[in-house]
Write an enzyme that holds these catalytic residues in place. Structure first.
Site, PDB file in Angstrom:
ATOM      1  N   SER A 103      -9.668  -0.109   7.039  1.00 26.95           N
ATOM      2  CA  SER A 103      -9.170   0.095   5.700  1.00 26.95           C
ATOM      3  C   SER A 103      -8.678  -1.181   5.111  1.00 26.95           C
ATOM      4  O   SER A 103      -8.249  -1.325   3.945  1.00 26.95           O
ATOM      5  CB  SER A 103      -8.112   0.960   5.877  1.00 26.95           C
ATOM      6  OG  SER A 103      -9.012   2.270   5.936  1.00 26.95           O
ATOM      7  N   LYS A 114       0.830  -1.138   0.089  1.00 22.81           N
ATOM      8  CA  LYS A 114      -0.034  -0.032  -0.074  1.00 22.81           C
ATOM      9  C   LYS A 114       1.009   1.459   0.066  1.00 22.81           C
ATOM     10  O   LYS A 114       1.788   1.507   0.705  1.00 22.81           O
ATOM     11  CB  LYS A 114      -1.054   0.110   1.298  1.00 22.81           C
ATOM     12  CG  LYS A 114      -1.994   1.182   1.231  1.00 22.81           C
ATOM     13  CD  LYS A 114      -2.800   0.916   2.541  1.00 22.81           C
ATOM     14  CE  LYS A 114      -3.876   2.125   2.670  1.00 22.81           C
ATOM     15  NZ  LYS A 114      -4.816   1.912   3.706  1.00 22.81           N
ATOM     16  N   SER A 127      -9.945   2.430   2.980  1.00 21.46           N
ATOM     17  CA  SER A 127      -8.974   3.164   1.976  1.00 21.46           C
ATOM     18  C   SER A 127      -8.014   2.339   1.354  1.00 21.46           C
ATOM     19  O   SER A 127      -7.273   2.778   0.293  1.00 21.46           O
ATOM     20  CB  SER A 127      -7.817   4.284   2.886  1.00 21.46           C
ATOM     21  OG  SER A 127      -7.071   3.632   3.585  1.00 21.46           O
TER      22      SER A 127
END
EC number: 6.3.5.7
Length: 515
Positions: free
Chosen positions: A187, A88, A163
């Site tokens: 997330s 990420k 997210s």
């Protein structure tokens, strides 16, 4: 018959590891197959912000050389050596851009690796690249990225969650077998639920946060993204452990047996006989789609029929968790994001006219560098921390947080693990909630309590509703991460105990993407 590139990417990480060790496949073949997949589908999915193909292939070639050499050099390789992974883009990675999904850090190159990235490099896993996210991890749909929205591989007109939608979509679309995410209010777990993947939020402090760009420091936690519970556990075993560079990191002695257990061993569970599973009264019913509740009830029935004891637990303070979170998180975010001033690093935007003061440069930089959702949360957090409002808002939210922790303590006296739907809905259409922040925030209602309490949670696929994945969430007491793997692995086995392929192998939109 040699495996084809398409068959290689559809193996689990555990299967890839086994075939690499026996020499049936090479890491270069495996890594190239994933890079080819990224090249074929990512223009549509947009899971990656940056792809590091050359570096990944260099790592893969070095692993293959070590295996070919045999002897001690081969024996010392980590089980996941040669298995590719995506990171990420909130986790700093030396030699690759780290943007946090924001124009504010566009092109920024970190001078160091996050601790989890160091561990991945030590294990010699090829890093495929950096995945898309809502800007500074602020969002539930990966639509707030400065680099465009990510699309759900199950239906490219829908969101992949957020997210960390980029990591979840990359794994679901067979662009990567494993990925790292961060979980501040869900997330990792919420994207896992809507993309049919497995996502784990470890106990707060169980995995080092050093090198994760901070959004809300008392809530953020790095964790694994995978297609199976076993794969998630294997990656969790690698990244877990104490880190002196993280002041919130747990020491091994703090775990129940004085050591960190093997999560992969816990994920080999075959049954739930005797396991007490608490159904959280507040995390079902109103606001949850009928199909989501149907899959949830079917999962409970499967667990009960196989020997689990199902009890209902009452956690009344959970009704206030969403409100408390959206005061604590923006307050901490407004403090953490104050460093982005256009002076020290990152984007710098000069005012179009007038004197060139630091204040005016800062204002121009933040106006251009931050997106609307980040600005909204900074303003909310600054207001909640301001003189005259601190006690009324931030202080009150912290009191609710304490009540939530007490509710969890009481619930775990009656149950070994707790269970709920991960998300109240399946993936919703792109742009459906962009103009309604409150509706967007409601997607986190089931995942937020775990972050406020610092306990571990996992989302595992629980079937389909309207042709889209539904997630089932398990929660356990702090430092008892092995329990969520035990429960999740057992449910995964029960749901896959038929002639159909597992849910992660049924992604229908992929054929449309590659046509």
């Amino acid at each position: 018959m040699a495996p084809t590139p398409d068959s290689l990417i559809r193996l689990t990480a555990a299967q890839m590891s086994a075939k690499l060790r026996t020499g049936e496949i090479t890491s270069v073949e495996l890594t190239q197959a994933h890079l080819d997949r990224i090249g074929a589908v990512d223009e549509t999915i947009n899971a990656f912000i940056h792809v590091s193909g050359d570096e990944a292939l260099q790592t893969a070639a070095a692993v293959d050389a070590s295996r070919a050499a045999g002897g001690a050099e081969a024996e010392q390789l980590h089980p996941l050596a040669g298995v590719p992974i995506a990171i990420k883009d909130l986790i700093v990675t030396k030699g690759q851009p780290t943007t946090a999904g924001s124009k504010m850090l566009q092109g920024w190159m970190s001078p160091y690796d996050a601790t989890v990235v160091e561990k991945i490099r030590t294990a010699r896993m090829p890093i495929l690249g950096k995945t898309n996210l809502d800007e500074f991890a602020m969002g539930s749909s990966t639509e707030h990225s400065a680099y465009g929205p990510t699309r759900n591989p199950w239906d490219i007109t829908r969101i992949p969650g957020g997210s960390g939608g980029g990591s979840a979509a990359a794994v679901a679309a067979f662009e990567a077998p494993l990925a790292l995410g961060t979980d501040t209010g869900g997330s990792i777990r919420q994207p896992g639920a809507v993309t049919g993947t497995v996502g784990t939020k470890p106990t707060y402090g169980g995995v080092s946060r050093y090198g994760a760009i901070a959004m809300a420091s008392s809530l953020d936690q790095i964790g694994p993204v995978a297609r199976t519970v076993e794969d998630a556990a294997l990656l969790h075993d690698l990244i877990a452990g104490h880190d002196e560079k993280d002041s919130t990191s747990l020491a091994e002695a703090e775990y129940p047996e004085g050591r960190i257990p093997s999560f992969a061993e816990a994920a080999t569970t075959k049954n739930v006989a005797g396991l007490r599973i608490g159904v959280i009264k507040q995390l079902q019913g109103s606001g949850y789609q009928a199909g989501v509740l149907s899959r949830f009830q079917e999962a409970l029935d499967q667990l009960r029929d196989n020997g689990a004891e199902i009890v209902e637990v009452d956690c009344p303070s959970f009704d206030y968790a969403l409100g408390a979170y959206y005061l604590i998180m923006p307050s901490e975010a407004s403090s953490n994001l104050a460093r982005y001033d256009g002076v020290r690093y990152g984007t710098r935007v000069l005012p179009e006219s007038g004197p060139m003061t630091i204040e005016r440069v800062m204002g121009a930089t933040r106006a251009a560098g931050f997106g609307d959702e980040v600005k909204r949360r900074i303003i909310l957090g600054t207001y909640a921390l301001s003189a005259g409002y601190y006690d009324a808002y931030y202080g009150s939210a912290q009191k609710i947080r304490t009540l939530i922790q007490r509710d969890f303590e009481a619930a775990f006296e009656r149950a070994d693990v707790l269970v709920s739907p991960t998300s109240p809905t399946v993936a919703f259409p792109l742009e459906d909630k962009l103009d309604d922040p409150l509706a967007m925030y409601l997607n986190d209602v089931a995942t937020i309590p775990a972050n406020l309490a610092g306990i571990p949670g996992i989302s595992v696929p629980g079937g389909l509703s309207e042709g889209l994945p539904v997630g089932i969430q398990f929660l356990a007491p702090a430092k008892e991460d092995a329990r969520v793997y035990r429960a999740a692995a057992a449910l995964e086995r029960l749901l896959n105990d038929n002639d159909e392929p597992p849910l992660w192998a049924q992604v229908p939109a992929l054929e449309e993407v590659t046509r």
